[in-house]
Design a protein around this motif. Structure first.
Motif, PDB file in Angstrom:
ATOM      1  N   ASP A 154       0.857  -1.192   0.000  1.00 28.97           N
ATOM      2  CA  ASP A 154       0.000   0.000   0.000  1.00 28.97           C
ATOM      3  C   ASP A 154       0.893   1.242   0.000  1.00 28.97           C
ATOM      4  O   ASP A 154       1.584   1.520   0.972  1.00 28.97           O
ATOM      5  CB  ASP A 154      -0.902  -0.049   1.240  1.00 28.97           C
ATOM      6  N   TYR A 186       0.980   7.018   0.177  1.00 33.82           N
ATOM      7  CA  TYR A 186       1.749   8.257   0.385  1.00 33.82           C
ATOM      8  C   TYR A 186       3.061   8.269  -0.394  1.00 33.82           C
ATOM      9  O   TYR A 186       3.974   9.027  -0.077  1.00 33.82           O
ATOM     10  CB  TYR A 186       2.021   8.449   1.894  1.00 33.82           C
ATOM     11  N   THR A 192      -3.516   5.891  -4.620  1.00 34.53           N
ATOM     12  CA  THR A 192      -4.802   6.560  -4.462  1.00 34.53           C
ATOM     13  C   THR A 192      -4.772   7.994  -4.973  1.00 34.53           C
ATOM     14  O   THR A 192      -3.706   8.617  -5.018  1.00 34.53           O
ATOM     15  CB  THR A 192      -5.236   6.543  -2.977  1.00 34.53           C
ATOM     16  N   SER A 226      -6.709  10.045  -3.310  1.00 28.71           N
ATOM     17  CA  SER A 226      -7.262  10.714  -2.118  1.00 28.71           C
ATOM     18  C   SER A 226      -6.260  11.587  -1.402  1.00 28.71           C
ATOM     19  O   SER A 226      -6.642  12.494  -0.678  1.00 28.71           O
ATOM     20  CB  SER A 226      -7.761   9.672  -1.108  1.00 28.71           C
ATOM     21  N   LYS A 227      -4.993  11.296  -1.541  1.00 35.07           N
ATOM     22  CA  LYS A 227      -4.017  11.981  -0.708  1.00 35.07           C
ATOM     23  C   LYS A 227      -3.373  13.121  -1.493  1.00 35.07           C
ATOM     24  O   LYS A 227      -3.901  14.206  -1.511  1.00 35.07           O
ATOM     25  CB  LYS A 227      -3.010  10.964  -0.162  1.00 35.07           C
TER      26      LYS A 227
HETATM   27  C1  PLP Z   1      -5.706   7.070   3.070  1.00 36.11           C
HETATM   28  C2  PLP Z   1      -5.181   5.729   2.854  1.00 36.11           C
HETATM   29  C3  PLP Z   1      -5.624   4.967   1.778  1.00 36.11           C
HETATM   30  C4  PLP Z   1      -6.520   5.567   0.740  1.00 36.11           C
HETATM   31  O1  PLP Z   1      -7.793   5.196   0.825  1.00 36.11           O
HETATM   32  P1  PLP Z   1      -8.797   5.627  -0.334  1.00 36.11           P
HETATM   33  O2  PLP Z   1      -9.837   4.597  -0.176  1.00 36.11           O
HETATM   34  O3  PLP Z   1      -8.087   5.549  -1.639  1.00 36.11           O
HETATM   35  O4  PLP Z   1      -9.259   7.005   0.008  1.00 36.11           O
HETATM   36  C5  PLP Z   1      -5.102   3.700   1.597  1.00 36.11           C
HETATM   37  N1  PLP Z   1      -4.165   3.220   2.424  1.00 36.11           N
HETATM   38  C6  PLP Z   1      -3.698   3.943   3.444  1.00 36.11           C
HETATM   39  C7  PLP Z   1      -2.630   3.396   4.292  1.00 36.11           C
HETATM   40  C8  PLP Z   1      -4.207   5.204   3.698  1.00 36.11           C
HETATM   41  O5  PLP Z   1      -3.726   5.907   4.726  1.00 36.11           O
END
Ligand code: PLP
Length: 370
Positions: A193, A196, A223, A225-226
């Protein structure tokens, strides 16, 4: 009302504890100026190009989205030098984790994850009736992959590797990762994963996509999202050998990624300048916040991400509450099993300064010299 008995494995599942939303804190505490440094989002928000592209989305929302994310997949495959059949998109990378569990976990199967780490690994394992084995991080917060390999049994299906790790910000170094992938037992998938990854500056960070290109049983999760600032639209992806991606395709809902997310992600990929600015801001914040913490007698865990995990020396729930009253939302470490730690992500420079001032006041109060 007589409901059927819920599945037994649900008894093992605790609901996810999200970062407290700004509006909720304003309402509950009667504050009008609140900052959130609790969910590792990008304080700069999405690329202006993504926002611009989104303005064209509304007239088209009566149509189903492209279930295959055709344009986005093409663009990303070319950018990452991969084949399109090595990519799968999800409603956040959270969904890709769930697809993995649905595709590969039978009841009683096992997964191994670091501790402390991202709670979704536990969730997706348990929801399928699987069992999670926790591999505690070493005292320096590094992940002992040798020890992890020794925990593998005939039932192990996944080994989760979170690098940089949430909540510590620590990474797995190239040499250790190379060796780990080489020694992966047959029938075990490494789930790497990299939510980041963009923030990492260490030259020791492995090029994990290379394992996929070489055909190893690895899936790399990324992702939007970050760093891309699109957390609210929900889009992430997995990179893996084509056979693995095909298995995930069998459990994927046909329209799992919404149209707005696809449009925004495609535009965001092109905005290298915004990406650069976001990285620079975090690099600078890492230095400044570490310096500010030192001034109030604290030292964060060395981080390659956009957040710090900090031992406050006091009950983290107390610290959390006292920061909240000053309008600063962080994450208490008790949910990670570290009851004196807090996790805080970097915001804009003025938000970081406000956090440091508030934390200094809170510590003064707790140390009894206010
Ligand atoms: C924020 C995060 C995600 C991302 O999750 P999304 O579902 O793509 O928003 C994935 N793995 C980790 C470790 C995270 O901190």
């Amino acid at each position: 009302m007589k409901l059927p008995r819920r599945r037994a494995c649900l008894d093992q599942i605790k609901p996810y504890v999200p970062g407290k939303p700004i509006d909720e804190v304003k309402r509950e505490l009667g504050l009008d100026d609140v900052i959130k440094l609790a969910s590792n989002e990008n304080p700069l928000g999405p690329s202006p190009q993504a926002l611009e592209a989104l303005s064209g989305v509304l007239p088209k929302i009566k149509y189903y989205p492209d279930g295959d994310c055709y344009l986005l997949k093409k663009a990303l495959a070319s950018r990452l030098n991969l084949k399109e059949d090595q990519l799968i998109f999800g409603n956040g990378s959270d969904e890709v984790l769930k697809l993995l569990a649905e595709a590969y976990l039978e009841p009683g199967d096992e997964t191994i994850m670091p501790s402390p780490s991202f709670s979704e690994y536990e969730f997706v394992t348990r929801i399928m009736g699987g069992k999670v084995k926790l591999a505690p991080l070493k005292p320096d917060f590094s992940y002992d992959l040798e020890k992890v390999l020794a925990m593998v049994t005939g039932r192990t299906r996944f080994i989760f590797v979170c690098s940089p790790n949430n909540p510590t910000g620590s990474i797995v170094r190239r040499r250790e990762m190379d060796e780990f992938i080489r020694k992966l037992p047959e029938g075990v998938i490494a789930v790497i994963d990299e939510a980041y990854a963009e923030y990492v500056t260490s030259s020791d960070y492995p090029e994990s996509l290379e394992y996929v290109r070489q055909g190893a049983p690895v899936i790399v999760l990324r992702t939007f999202s970050k760093i891309y600032g699109l957390a609210g639209l929900r889009i992430g992806y997995g990179v893996a050998p084509a056979e693995l991606i095909a298995d995930l395709g069998r459990v994927r809902e046909p329209f799992n990624v919404n149209y707005a997310a696809q449009v925004a992600a495609l535009a965001a990929l092109d905005d290298e300048e915004h990406l650069r600015r976001s990285i620079d801001l975090v690099k600078e914040s890492r230095i400044r916040v570490a310096r500010g913490l030192e001034e109030i007698g604290l030292e964060p865990v060395p981080s390659q991400a956009n957040f710090f995990f900090i031992d406050t020396g006091f009950d983290a729930r107390r610290v959390f509450d006292l920061l909240l009253r000053r309008g600063v939302i962080v994450r208490s470490g008790d949910i990670f099993g570290f009851p004196t730690y807090i996790r805080v992500n970097f915001g804009l420079p003025e938000e970081n300064a406000r956090f440091l001032t508030a934390l200094g006041q809170v510590l003064d109060e707790l140390r009894g010299n206010s």
